[in-house]
Design a protein around this motif. Sequence first.
Motif, PDB file in Angstrom:
ATOM      1  N   LYS A 115       9.348  -5.990   3.936  1.00  0.00           N
ATOM      2  CA  LYS A 115       8.169  -5.907   3.076  1.00  0.00           C
ATOM      3  C   LYS A 115       7.428  -7.247   3.031  1.00  0.00           C
ATOM      4  CE  LYS A 115      10.508  -2.521   0.100  1.00  0.00           C
ATOM      5  NZ  LYS A 115      10.927  -2.182  -1.285  1.00  0.00           N
ATOM      6  N   GLU A 117       3.724  -9.089   1.228  1.00  0.00           N
ATOM      7  CA  GLU A 117       2.526  -8.982   0.402  1.00  0.00           C
ATOM      8  C   GLU A 117       1.781 -10.310   0.471  1.00  0.00           C
ATOM      9  OE1 GLU A 117       2.239  -6.807  -3.501  1.00  0.00           O
ATOM     10  OE2 GLU A 117       1.948  -8.850  -4.230  1.00  0.00           O
ATOM     11  N   SER A 130      -0.660  -5.308   1.283  1.00  0.00           N
ATOM     12  CA  SER A 130       0.757  -4.950   1.216  1.00  0.00           C
ATOM     13  C   SER A 130       1.156  -4.208   2.481  1.00  0.00           C
ATOM     14  CB  SER A 130       1.036  -4.064  -0.003  1.00  0.00           C
ATOM     15  OG  SER A 130       0.594  -4.682  -1.195  1.00  0.00           O
TER      16      SER A 130
END
Length: 432
Positions: A115, A117, A130
Amino acid sequence: MENYRSIKEPVTLSAVAQKQSTRQKSQNSKRTRVKSDDEITPGYHLEGWDIDILPVLAIFGANASGKSNVIQALDYLLFMMKDGIQETAKSQTLFKYAKLDPFKLDNISENNPTKFELRTVFDNAIYTYSLILNQKHVILEKLDYAISKTKRTRRLFSRQWDEISKKFIWKTGDDFSGPHNQLQKSIRENELFISTLVKLEVNKIKSLLEWLRRQWSDINLGYQTSDLDFIASLQDIDIFTFQEILKETLEITKKFDTGLYNIKIEKKSEEYFGYNIFAIHEKPDGQTISWPFEEESLGTQRLLSFASRLVVYLKIGGLVIVDELGLSLHPKIIHNIIKIFQNTKTNPKNAQLIFTSHDNTLQRNNLLRRDQIWFTQKRPDHSTELYPLTDFHVRNDLAIDKAYLDGRFGAVPFLPSSEEMILQGDEQCQDS
């Protein structure tokens, strides 16, 4: 970022300046010349948000603590946003980190997605991008923004993978209408929509896309032929820009007493891209002599390479990411480079510098604010922990460099005693 190389748990690196503390110097302190954080650099004020953005961030930590992985994760994300996932993967021979590489020291993380961001600001609007992806496909890609007037987050676009239908569920905000959205159905599951938009003209996010287009991938501060080849290629496109950048690059290099008088750039041939670069030095009699630039000291090679990137980004207001900034360069040179970024007169376009280093002299008072100093430390499971110096609420006049070496902030290696190391060395000699 989360689940990338040694980064297992989510970590955040922030260039948002912390509010000034009212914590005063010790009454017994004799360090009267220590500046406040705002005196070191006030940062770039973001109108309408009551936020100041810092021009420099420095990350310190022991070997193998993951400080390089932090900036590699950022560069990898920018690489993908600009060129796409597949094109980025082709660059693995040059940039080993340019691949999806989750934390591998437990079975769960190894099979979990990675992940990212990224929050940036352009024209006083804050954009949040994101991205969640695994080895097979993108799971989530989303771009939001907020303006200072309302502070409300609004969607520009989002795509989320639906495991049942094996398709993406797209949502597009009212502010993001336009012909570019017709391409949504053609975006492959292992590619990014943002990297397609980079190739287009989309007025709503024009500043963001321009920033991505000119972002210079490759975070290593070495003799990067790509740096100098890029500058050299400008002479074929815009001779005025080429001469201006080359002149300013040389001025910076000469200030640090490298002995370099000039450089000469010649194209290798019409058929092949690439340039031969020669260093020119002046002899005592006023005559000049030249030799291949790779024969220069490693420090001069690194300095000229970095200076060329520095000149370009100070002109356009870009982000410079450097691993091991102090490598082969004198500390005074690094101090001056940081001061160039910290000063609004030498950095009017608000360029930013994010770097890693082992040089604790950079932590000394009056060079970096306390919220510009970050540390990485290895957790018991060998994952990376990232945290700022401000977590410790230190006094403004504390000798941070000494306290760091004393282990007060962590982020230093655990070493055996000198006696143990000597005895261990003797045993190895006896065995051999």
